[in-house]
Design a protein around this motif. Structure first.
Motif, PDB file in Angstrom:
ATOM      1  N   GLN B 152      36.675 106.376  55.461  1.00  0.00           N
ATOM      2  CA  GLN B 152      38.004 106.616  54.929  1.00  0.00           C
ATOM      3  C   GLN B 152      38.002 107.782  53.936  1.00  0.00           C
ATOM      4  O   GLN B 152      38.892 108.614  53.943  1.00  0.00           O
ATOM      5  CB  GLN B 152      38.542 105.340  54.274  1.00  0.00           C
ATOM      6  CG  GLN B 152      39.962 105.445  53.785  1.00  0.00           C
ATOM      7  CD  GLN B 152      40.969 105.575  54.912  1.00  0.00           C
ATOM      8  OE1 GLN B 152      40.622 105.328  56.062  1.00  0.00           O
ATOM      9  NE2 GLN B 152      42.175 105.982  54.597  1.00  0.00           N
ATOM     10  N   LYS B 155      38.168 110.918  55.713  1.00  0.00           N
ATOM     11  CA  LYS B 155      39.504 111.181  56.253  1.00  0.00           C
ATOM     12  C   LYS B 155      40.431 111.682  55.156  1.00  0.00           C
ATOM     13  O   LYS B 155      41.182 112.632  55.349  1.00  0.00           O
ATOM     14  CB  LYS B 155      40.085 109.885  56.836  1.00  0.00           C
ATOM     15  CG  LYS B 155      39.669 109.616  58.255  1.00  0.00           C
ATOM     16  CD  LYS B 155      40.492 108.463  58.794  1.00  0.00           C
ATOM     17  CE  LYS B 155      39.763 107.761  59.919  1.00  0.00           C
ATOM     18  NZ  LYS B 155      40.236 106.394  60.106  1.00  0.00           N
ATOM     19  N   VAL B 156      40.380 111.007  54.002  1.00  0.00           N
ATOM     20  CA  VAL B 156      41.262 111.389  52.903  1.00  0.00           C
ATOM     21  C   VAL B 156      40.938 112.799  52.448  1.00  0.00           C
ATOM     22  O   VAL B 156      41.823 113.623  52.225  1.00  0.00           O
ATOM     23  CB  VAL B 156      41.117 110.397  51.733  1.00  0.00           C
ATOM     24  CG1 VAL B 156      41.847 110.913  50.515  1.00  0.00           C
ATOM     25  CG2 VAL B 156      41.655 109.051  52.122  1.00  0.00           C
ATOM     26  N   ASP B 158      39.657 115.192  54.185  1.00  0.00           N
ATOM     27  CA  ASP B 158      40.188 116.128  55.189  1.00  0.00           C
ATOM     28  C   ASP B 158      41.690 116.306  55.034  1.00  0.00           C
ATOM     29  O   ASP B 158      42.206 117.418  55.106  1.00  0.00           O
ATOM     30  CB  ASP B 158      39.895 115.607  56.599  1.00  0.00           C
ATOM     31  CG  ASP B 158      38.535 116.053  57.089  1.00  0.00           C
ATOM     32  OD1 ASP B 158      37.868 116.809  56.350  1.00  0.00           O
ATOM     33  OD2 ASP B 158      38.124 115.658  58.192  1.00  0.00           O
ATOM     34  N   ALA B 159      42.369 115.158  54.833  1.00  0.00           N
ATOM     35  CA  ALA B 159      43.824 115.208  54.716  1.00  0.00           C
ATOM     36  C   ALA B 159      44.237 116.011  53.495  1.00  0.00           C
ATOM     37  O   ALA B 159      45.183 116.790  53.536  1.00  0.00           O
ATOM     38  CB  ALA B 159      44.393 113.801  54.632  1.00  0.00           C
ATOM     39  N   GLN B 160      43.490 115.855  52.403  1.00  0.00           N
ATOM     40  CA  GLN B 160      43.823 116.596  51.187  1.00  0.00           C
ATOM     41  C   GLN B 160      43.516 118.074  51.367  1.00  0.00           C
ATOM     42  O   GLN B 160      44.196 118.927  50.822  1.00  0.00           O
ATOM     43  CB  GLN B 160      43.056 116.031  49.990  1.00  0.00           C
ATOM     44  CG  GLN B 160      43.498 114.633  49.598  1.00  0.00           C
ATOM     45  CD  GLN B 160      44.900 114.609  49.019  1.00  0.00           C
ATOM     46  OE1 GLN B 160      45.252 115.415  48.189  1.00  0.00           O
ATOM     47  NE2 GLN B 160      45.721 113.696  49.494  1.00  0.00           N
TER      48      GLN B 160
END
Lengths: 568, 295
Positions: B152, B155-156, B158-160
């Protein structure tokens, strides 16, 4: 005697705050029905209509805190009086997220978890676990860590570990919302198998109605906490005409209702084809009206990938192989493809999160590696990740939006407010601004996250599976937002499994297979050319209206032929 | 490389590691140390093949440094070799003791790397869960949670990054702020998502009285035989050490017990224990070779 008898059920959530106060609007009200043994019951309704609240009443351990009136009888006995032990065994629950339901780290341990809790001896557990592993085909990954499993396998494991308790009734809350269509169909087929072969009663909330409608014995439709109707799938289809929920119905039912034709309502593609053959045997008008604009002819591409190769590690196989792709300004480009074909990886390459080891990605003709971070993410590129929760940082949606201006270019408070107002209006989240982002439903979270991304004022928006877990109603809202963006000249690139959505709202579609884009064509040609990987409407009508791709196309053509006297 | 020894019952695996490492560590007997290092290296090679070579080469400086440091700080011992610049003596005994410590450290590291390979998480959970059932579930849940958290966080992050907010962006202060933000997202994520896990546990009857513990391991005849042999060897070794038949003294003078009717079988017993995993593997190989040639 009925398995569950629900008598005049009403439930009200408490208001936020320290004092015992209940909200004026009950979450569910006036529910009154029975669930028979061995029945397959589908519950549907818009997000926030009280489906989940209702489902949680079928087991006291999961019942939310609040004020309840009315009765729930299990085999004629009030549910509260049925012991926890009996409830744990007899009533099995499978929830939405494949990941969060797994408690332990090993597949075999997960299968045994419920049985351990109920205090079964080693020998019984061994037998039951073996049974479940065989029934669900888990032998191959019995010793694995749950972390190594795919989403579909995880959800199957959740199902198997509930089934290990040999429940009489299986209650499922949108079990496939996190899965791709093919895995989801497999999962639902397994549910049907359990229903048919073991006689287990199924109560399921599902928004993939095209898959569950043909399986269902009865459908319960909720609207704003009330029981709208409860009947066989075909009857429910008729009753829903004109309702918002109509959009969520399977394509054959929508076509049937839209065409206002006689005959029995078709539920599956097969029945739909037969129905169309009977009522419109040789049409004269076969081509939908279309514009012959191919954006490829006009301009320079805004996103271009040239022979891109990528792998995650030197020793791992290539994920992206010799991939070339052009996306033109102002178009909505959809990338479709199965699981594990490298779609999401492709998106991360195009957005510069990962770098290819061979080949180049150009944005507006400039190599993405040459952009500075600031140039890239201000007024240029916005990326919406698959899980919108990854973007939320604050306690309310409003703060979350304001947070986007932190540490960026200096602009005045008024200007900030003006921009926020605009995206809030664009994404229709005005009523959600003071809620906690995690309290929103899936569709609302998606929109709030999109609002955050749009605050960057991007000219290119990239989205990873934007329709995942959304029902028909929310998809329509998303489509409206896309239309607004498009009108402003924003280029949209999305990666999706959702064939129907891409067919209806994409300009061009590309198919990803084995790490590269196999074809990229205008949406209509793309789906016309495929015989398997295409919309349900196209599969129903392809013999008579080969170019009809969406439900609306088929309905329009049918009505046109009706006017011409070629259909009844 | 398929390792037959790993397929034995976790208790066997665990007891072997404990006895080989325990005796090697506490006796510090030169013969035991040599046996322990050599057999540890053999087993490591058997388990990990080529990957192990680099690890073993890395052990060489560990050995050298440890054996060099001791004489610099410890000046005990009778056999004086020379004086350091600052007037402190360097003795033969302190050098030998340093080498003994170095080889002990290296042998422990090598054996631990084998331990890691053989004692997978589920075996450890099983062993410790036997005595305290609640611990086994907690351990298992932790082992489930940690990789989930790691996935997770990736993922976070990457999203940021997608909105220009990763730990790799901006100046130092910015970086720290972005990092903190990611952590804060992870905290709410963990809390929020554990609600569903709790529901899933409750709905499957967690918290009812009389929870049992299921395991996939069975203690069969071959486990019994091996455990008997191991216990025998171990008991004999402990007896020898307790009676002082096998002992060693490094200060003030190096002194090792003579070869007697007690000590030689003790060396053999230790050799048996230390080489047991490799022997079991090789015997299995031979068996298969034989079986195949019969077909």
């Amino acid at each position: 005697m009925a398995l569950f008898t629900i008598r005049d059920l009403k439930f009200t959530y408490p208001e936020q705050g320290p004092i015992e106060k209940y909200s004026a609007q009950p979450a569910i009200e006036g529910l009154d029905f029975e669930v028979q043994e061995g029945e397959f019951l589908v519950i549907c309704g818009k997000s926030g209509c009280g489906k989940t609240t209702l489902l949680r009443h079928f087991k006291t351990a999961l019942t939310p805190y609040g004020k309840r009136e009315g009765e729930i009888l299990f085999h004629g006995e009030p549910l509260e009086q049925v012991s926890q032990r009996r409830q744990s065994e007899a009533i099995g629950y499978v929830l939405q997220s494949p990941d969060n339901q797994l408690v332990t780290d090993k597949v075999w341990h997960e299968l045994a978890f419920g049985l351990e809790n109920l205090g079964y001896p080693q020998q019984t557990i061994r037998l039951r676990v073996a049974e479940m592993a065989s029934f669900f085909g888990i032998q191959g990954w019995f010793y694995k860590n749950v972390e190594e499993l795919s989403g579909g396998q995880k959800q199957l494991l959740n199902l198997a570990s509930v089934m290990a308790l040999q429940p009489e009734v299986l209650v499922l809350d949108e079990p496939t919302s996190q899965l791709d269509p093919i895995t989801a169909a497999d999962f639902l087929a397994t549910i049907k198998k359990i229903n048919l072969e073991l006689g287990t009663t199924i109560i399921i909330i599902e928004h993939r109605l095209e898959d569950v409608f043909p399986m269902a014995d009865r459908v319960l439709v909720l609207e704003d906490g009330h029981q709208l109707c409860m009947d066989t799938p075909a009857k429910v289809g008729q009753l829903l005409t004109g309702n918002d929920l109509f959009l969520a119905l399977p394509a054959p039912m929508q076509i049937y209702e839209g065409a206002k034709s006689p005959g029995t309502c078709p539920l599956t593609v097969r029945e739909g084809r037969r129905w169309l053959g009977r009522h419109c045997p040789d049409p004269v008008i076969c081509m939908p009206e279309r514009d012959h604009r191919d954006p490829a002819e006009e301009k320079e591409p805004i996103i271009e990938a040239k022979e891109v190769w990528f792998r995650y590690d030197k020793n791992l196989p290539d994920v992206t192989k010799d991939l070339s792709l052009q996306v033109y300004p102002g178009e909505t480009f959809c990338l479709l493809g199965g699981n594990g074909t490298g779609k999401s990886t492709l998106l991360s390459l195009l957005s510069g999160i990962r770098r290819p080891y061979r080949g180049h990605v150009f944005l507006e003709g400039k190599d993405i590696g040459k952009y500075k971070n600031k140039e890239l993410f201000q007024h240029f590129l916005g990326v919406l990740p698959q899980n919108p929760q990854c973007l939320f940082v604050a306690d309310t949606v409003r703060q979350d939006l304001e947070e986007m201006f932190d540490g960026r270019e200096k602009i005045t408070k008024e200007e900030q407010q003006r921009r926020i107002d605009r995206v809030v209006q664009d994404t229709q989240i005005g009523h959600l601004l003071d809620s906690h982002p995690y309290d929103l439903s899936g569709g609302e979270q998606q929109r709030a996250a999109l609002a955050k991304v749009l605050l960057l004022d991007p000219r290119i928006v990239m989205l990873d599976e934007p329709t995942k877990g959304l029902d028909g109603f929310y998809k329509q809202k998303l489509a409206d937002i896309f239309a607004g963006l498009k009108a402003r000249g924003v280029t949209i690139l999305m990666v999706s499994h959702d064939i129907e959505f891409c067919a209806a709202h994409g300009d061009r579609c590309g198919m990803v297979f084995d790490g590269s884009v196999v074809t990229a064509q205008p949406a209509r040609e793309f789906f016309m050319g495929n015989s398997f990987y295409t919309t349900a409407a196209n599969r129903i009508a392809r013999e008579r209206f080969p170019e009809a791709v969406t439900v609306q196309d088929v309905i329009d053509l049918y009505l046109a032929n009706k006017e011409a006297g070629r259909a009844d | 490389m398929s390792d037959t020894f790993s397929t034995y019952h976790p208790i066997i695996n665990f007891c072997l590691f404990v006895s080989v490492m325990g005796i090697g560590m506490f006796s510090l007997h030169p013969v035991f140390l040599v046996i322990s290092i050599l057999s540890g290296i053999l087993y490591c090679l058997r388990l990990k093949g080529r990957k192990c070579v680099r690890f073993l080469l890395g052990m060489l400086p560990v050995f050298l440094v440890t054996s060099a440091i001791n004489p610099l700080f410890s000046h005990q011992g009778m056999t004086l070799l020379f004086y350091l610049r600052d007037g402190n003596p360097v003795t033969l005994e302190s050098i030998i003791y340093g080498m003994a410590m170095g080889s002990m450290l290296v042998s422990m590291l090598v054996w631990f790397s084998c331990f890691n390979e053989v004692m997978t998480s589920d075996k450890i959970v099983y062993l410790f869960g036997k005595s305290i059932p609640a611990v086994s579930l907690v351990l298992s849940m932790v082992l489930r949670f940690v990789p989930k958290f790691q996935t997770q966080i990736r993922k976070v992050s990457d999203a940021q990054k997608c909105i220009g907010r990763d730990v790799s962006d901006g100046g130092t202060v910015q970086k720290a702020r972005h990092g903190l933000k990611i952590l804060s997202i992870m905290a709410s994520w963990a809390l929020e998502n554990s609600v569903e896990t709790a529901d899933s546990m409750k709905s499957r009857g967690y918290g009812l009285r009389g929870r049992t513990n299921f395991s996939i391991y069975r203690f069969d005849t071959r486990d019994k035989t091996l455990l008997g042999l191991m216990l025998g060897a171990f008991a004999y070794l402990v007896l020898c050490i307790a009676l002082g038949k096998v002992k060693t003294l490094y200060y003030p003078l190096l002194e090792v017990n003579p070869c007697t009717g007690w000590s030689v079988p003790a060396y053999l017993a230790y050799g048996f224990l230390a080489l047991l995993p490799v022997t079991v593997d090789i015997m299995e190989d031979i068996k298969w070779h034989y079986l195949r040639s019969e077909i």
